[in-house]
Motif scaffolding. Structure first.
Motif, PDB file in Angstrom:
ATOM      1  N   PRO A   1     -12.845  39.824 -96.278  1.00 39.34           N
ATOM      2  CA  PRO A   1     -12.275  38.762 -95.444  1.00 39.34           C
ATOM      3  C   PRO A   1     -11.590  37.694 -96.299  1.00 39.34           C
ATOM      4  O   PRO A   1     -12.071  37.330 -97.370  1.00 39.34           O
ATOM      5  N   TYR A   2     -10.454  37.201 -95.812  1.00 41.63           N
ATOM      6  CA  TYR A   2      -9.723  36.138 -96.494  1.00 41.63           C
ATOM      7  C   TYR A   2      -9.447  35.005 -95.505  1.00 41.63           C
ATOM      8  O   TYR A   2      -8.997  35.263 -94.377  1.00 41.63           O
ATOM      9  N   PRO A   3      -9.708  33.755 -95.892  1.00 39.70           N
ATOM     10  CA  PRO A   3      -9.390  32.626 -94.998  1.00 39.70           C
ATOM     11  C   PRO A   3      -7.895  32.590 -94.715  1.00 39.70           C
ATOM     12  O   PRO A   3      -7.073  32.820 -95.606  1.00 39.70           O
ATOM     13  N   ALA A   4      -7.551  32.296 -93.460  1.00 37.89           N
ATOM     14  CA  ALA A   4      -6.146  32.251 -93.050  1.00 37.89           C
ATOM     15  C   ALA A   4      -5.853  30.920 -92.370  1.00 37.89           C
ATOM     16  O   ALA A   4      -6.721  30.320 -91.728  1.00 37.89           O
ATOM     17  N   ARG A   5      -4.601  30.490 -92.515  1.00 35.07           N
ATOM     18  CA  ARG A   5      -4.155  29.265 -91.858  1.00 35.07           C
ATOM     19  C   ARG A   5      -2.922  29.603 -91.023  1.00 35.07           C
ATOM     20  O   ARG A   5      -1.954  30.148 -91.535  1.00 35.07           O
ATOM     21  N   VAL A   6      -2.979  29.296 -89.724  1.00 37.43           N
ATOM     22  CA  VAL A   6      -1.847  29.562 -88.844  1.00 37.43           C
ATOM     23  C   VAL A   6      -0.768  28.517 -89.119  1.00 37.43           C
ATOM     24  O   VAL A   6      -0.997  27.319 -88.989  1.00 37.43           O
ATOM     25  N   VAL A   7       0.430  28.994 -89.494  1.00 32.41           N
ATOM     26  CA  VAL A   7       1.518  28.066 -89.802  1.00 32.41           C
ATOM     27  C   VAL A   7       2.603  28.090 -88.731  1.00 32.41           C
ATOM     28  O   VAL A   7       3.464  27.209 -88.701  1.00 32.41           O
ATOM     29  N   LEU A   8       2.576  29.098 -87.859  1.00 36.60           N
ATOM     30  CA  LEU A   8       3.572  29.161 -86.789  1.00 36.60           C
ATOM     31  C   LEU A   8       3.012  29.912 -85.600  1.00 36.60           C
ATOM     32  O   LEU A   8       2.464  31.008 -85.750  1.00 36.60           O
ATOM     33  N   LEU A   9       3.153  29.331 -84.423  1.00 32.67           N
ATOM     34  CA  LEU A   9       2.878  30.001 -83.157  1.00 32.67           C
ATOM     35  C   LEU A   9       4.112  29.821 -82.288  1.00 32.67           C
ATOM     36  O   LEU A   9       4.512  28.690 -81.990  1.00 32.67           O
ATOM     37  N   ALA A  10       4.722  30.912 -81.876  1.00 32.41           N
ATOM     38  CA  ALA A  10       5.952  30.819 -81.094  1.00 32.41           C
ATOM     39  C   ALA A  10       5.869  31.730 -79.867  1.00 32.41           C
ATOM     40  O   ALA A  10       5.970  32.945 -80.015  1.00 32.41           O
ATOM     41  N   PRO A  11       5.698  31.127 -78.679  1.00 35.95           N
ATOM     42  CA  PRO A  11       5.396  29.716 -78.429  1.00 35.95           C
ATOM     43  C   PRO A  11       3.906  29.437 -78.673  1.00 35.95           C
ATOM     44  O   PRO A  11       3.108  30.360 -78.803  1.00 35.95           O
ATOM     45  N   PRO A  12       3.518  28.161 -78.714  1.00 37.41           N
ATOM     46  CA  PRO A  12       2.136  27.826 -79.058  1.00 37.41           C
ATOM     47  C   PRO A  12       1.097  28.322 -78.062  1.00 37.41           C
ATOM     48  O   PRO A  12      -0.043  28.594 -78.438  1.00 37.41           O
ATOM     49  N   GLU A  13       1.459  28.415 -76.784  1.00 43.89           N
ATOM     50  CA  GLU A  13       0.453  28.818 -75.788  1.00 43.89           C
ATOM     51  C   GLU A  13       1.113  29.505 -74.608  1.00 43.89           C
ATOM     52  O   GLU A  13       2.336  29.464 -74.438  1.00 43.89           O
ATOM     53  N   ARG A  14       0.279  30.146 -73.803  1.00 42.90           N
ATOM     54  CA  ARG A  14       0.755  30.836 -72.606  1.00 42.90           C
ATOM     55  C   ARG A  14       0.804  29.849 -71.448  1.00 42.90           C
ATOM     56  O   ARG A  14      -0.170  29.133 -71.192  1.00 42.90           O
ATOM     57  N   PRO A  15       1.916  29.759 -70.721  1.00 46.02           N
ATOM     58  CA  PRO A  15       1.991  28.842 -69.579  1.00 46.02           C
ATOM     59  C   PRO A  15       0.954  29.198 -68.515  1.00 46.02           C
ATOM     60  O   PRO A  15       0.608  30.376 -68.347  1.00 46.02           O
ATOM     61  N   PRO A  16       0.422  28.223 -67.801  1.00 50.27           N
ATOM     62  CA  PRO A  16      -0.563  28.501 -66.747  1.00 50.27           C
ATOM     63  C   PRO A  16      -0.005  29.496 -65.718  1.00 50.27           C
ATOM     64  O   PRO A  16       1.136  29.379 -65.286  1.00 50.27           O
ATOM     65  N   GLY A  17      -0.802  30.466 -65.379  1.00 51.91           N
ATOM     66  CA  GLY A  17      -0.408  31.455 -64.386  1.00 51.91           C
ATOM     67  C   GLY A  17       0.399  32.611 -64.922  1.00 51.91           C
ATOM     68  O   GLY A  17       0.653  33.577 -64.195  1.00 51.91           O
ATOM     69  N   SER A  18       0.808  32.555 -66.211  1.00 50.19           N
ATOM     70  CA  SER A  18       1.596  33.643 -66.775  1.00 50.19           C
ATOM     71  C   SER A  18       0.690  34.814 -67.141  1.00 50.19           C
ATOM     72  O   SER A  18      -0.394  34.631 -67.703  1.00 50.19           O
TER      73      SER A  18
ATOM     74  N   VAL B   1       1.457  37.214 -69.314  1.00 45.98           N
ATOM     75  CA  VAL B   1       1.602  37.565 -70.727  1.00 45.98           C
ATOM     76  C   VAL B   1       2.108  36.353 -71.492  1.00 45.98           C
ATOM     77  O   VAL B   1       2.673  35.417 -70.915  1.00 45.98           O
ATOM     78  N   HIS B   2       1.897  36.388 -72.792  1.00 44.97           N
ATOM     79  CA  HIS B   2       2.421  35.340 -73.662  1.00 44.97           C
ATOM     80  C   HIS B   2       3.940  35.490 -73.721  1.00 44.97           C
ATOM     81  O   HIS B   2       4.445  36.595 -73.962  1.00 44.97           O
ATOM     82  N   PRO B   3       4.706  34.422 -73.544  1.00 44.22           N
ATOM     83  CA  PRO B   3       6.172  34.536 -73.556  1.00 44.22           C
ATOM     84  C   PRO B   3       6.689  34.988 -74.924  1.00 44.22           C
ATOM     85  O   PRO B   3       6.032  34.801 -75.950  1.00 44.22           O
ATOM     86  N   PRO B   4       7.877  35.571 -74.960  1.00 44.25           N
ATOM     87  CA  PRO B   4       8.477  35.970 -76.221  1.00 44.25           C
ATOM     88  C   PRO B   4       8.843  34.747 -77.073  1.00 44.25           C
ATOM     89  O   PRO B   4       9.067  33.667 -76.516  1.00 44.25           O
ATOM     90  N   PRO B   5       8.861  34.909 -78.386  1.00 45.46           N
ATOM     91  CA  PRO B   5       8.688  36.166 -79.124  1.00 45.46           C
ATOM     92  C   PRO B   5       7.227  36.535 -79.369  1.00 45.46           C
ATOM     93  O   PRO B   5       6.971  37.541 -80.015  1.00 45.46           O
TER      94      PRO B   5
END
Length: 295
Positions: free
Chosen positions: A53-70, A72-76
């Motif tokens: 195991p290696y510690p990881a740091r999230v540097v990018l989430l695109a988009p950051p979250e899923r809109p309510p009621g969606s 699936v997570h929107p692209p990309p």
């Protein structure tokens, strides 16, 4: 990297309490790619490679979250993580364009094995049918849960997409891929080859390919030519060596360590060209040094 080598760059991601989240892959220099929905909302993420195991740091989430009621997570649906501990681990390269429709891709990642119930490496083959509602439609293959975020590679082992979702984790009916064209704008495009390092060794290897420079008299003339271009107050001093390669390495080192290498290195290249004429190795030396002959 070939298609057979690509699985070595596959990774699996875990959250708190080592909970298996999904797959990812290493692009080199500790940069890991996965789906945003795999790591979104996770306070802690670790990346496992070869059981470590290696510690990881999230540097990018695109988009950051899923809109309510969606559903699936929107692209990309892209996550990029920094994992310094993987800097020297096997890596895959990005392709230059999307895969052609009707072409097969290989998917490499991790999933829970149906027999052992343990997380392990998993691969599948999909045929890219074409665009669909949430990405490229992959058919005629099985995408078990856990392969979200895994690489889809072409026959040369280059990444052409990323697994987004399965149509049915119990049956081989495929699912969806995020196409490369949606990933490239955020990943900076295909990584270029690393800049060659200029050393006395790399210069001497190229000079040694020129047959005329095997002659001791020509090598001595090369030193004289360099010094004529540098002038009496900036001459290089190079001990003679009977072995051509070692002598050339000494000449290159003297130019690299000169008080004005920006003048000494072109003098070396132009002197070699004047004595030996055009040669493929000298043209490559010019490219290595970013020097135009006689420029």
């Amino acid at each position: 990297m070939t298609a057979q080598d690509a699985p070595a760059a596959a990774l699996w991601l875990a959250g708190s309490d080592d909970e298996f989240l999904g797959s990812g892959f290493h692009l080199g220099a500790g940069r890991v790619v996965s789906c945003a929905h795999v790591v979104a909302g996770q306070p802690v993420v670790t990346v496992r490679h070869s059981g470590t195991p290696y510690p990881a740091r999230v540097v990018l989430l695109a988009p950051p979250e899923r809109p309510p009621g969606s559903a699936v997570h929107p692209p990309p649906d892209l996550a990029v993580l920094a994992v310094p501990g993987l800097a020297d681990a096997p890596a895959v390269r990005l392709a230059e364009r999307d895969i052609a429709y009707g072409t097969d891709v290989l998917v490499h990642g991790y999933a829970v094995n149906a027999v052992t119930r343990e997380v392990g490496p998993e691969s599948t083959r999909l045929t890219v049918a074409g665009p669909s509602g949430i990405g490229l439609r992959g058919e005629q293959g099985w995408i078990p849960r856990g392969l979200s975020g895994s690489m889809a590679v072409d026959g040369n082992g280059r990444v052409v997409g990323m697994v987004k979702a399965t149509a049915d984790h119990r049956n081989p009916v495929g699912g969806w891929l995020t196409p490369l064209s949606e990933l490239l704008p955020l990943l900076g495009g295909p990584p270029s080859a690393p800049e060659p390092q200029v050393t006395a060794l790399s210069c001497a290897r190229l000079l040694a390919e020129v047959a005329l420079l095997e002659d001791p008299a020509v090598r001595l003339e090369l030193v004289q030519s360099v010094n004529e271009q540098l002038g009496p107050d900036a001459r290089i001093k190079v001990p003679y060596h009977g072995h051509a390669y070692l002598h050339l390495r000494g000449i290159a080192a003297a130019c690299l360590n000169h008080s004005d290498p920006a003048t000494a290195l072109p003098a070396l290249l132009n002197g070699a060209l004047a004595l030996c004429g055009p040669h493929r190795a000298l043209a490559e030396l010019g490219r290595l040094l970013h020097i135009d002959p006689e420029g």
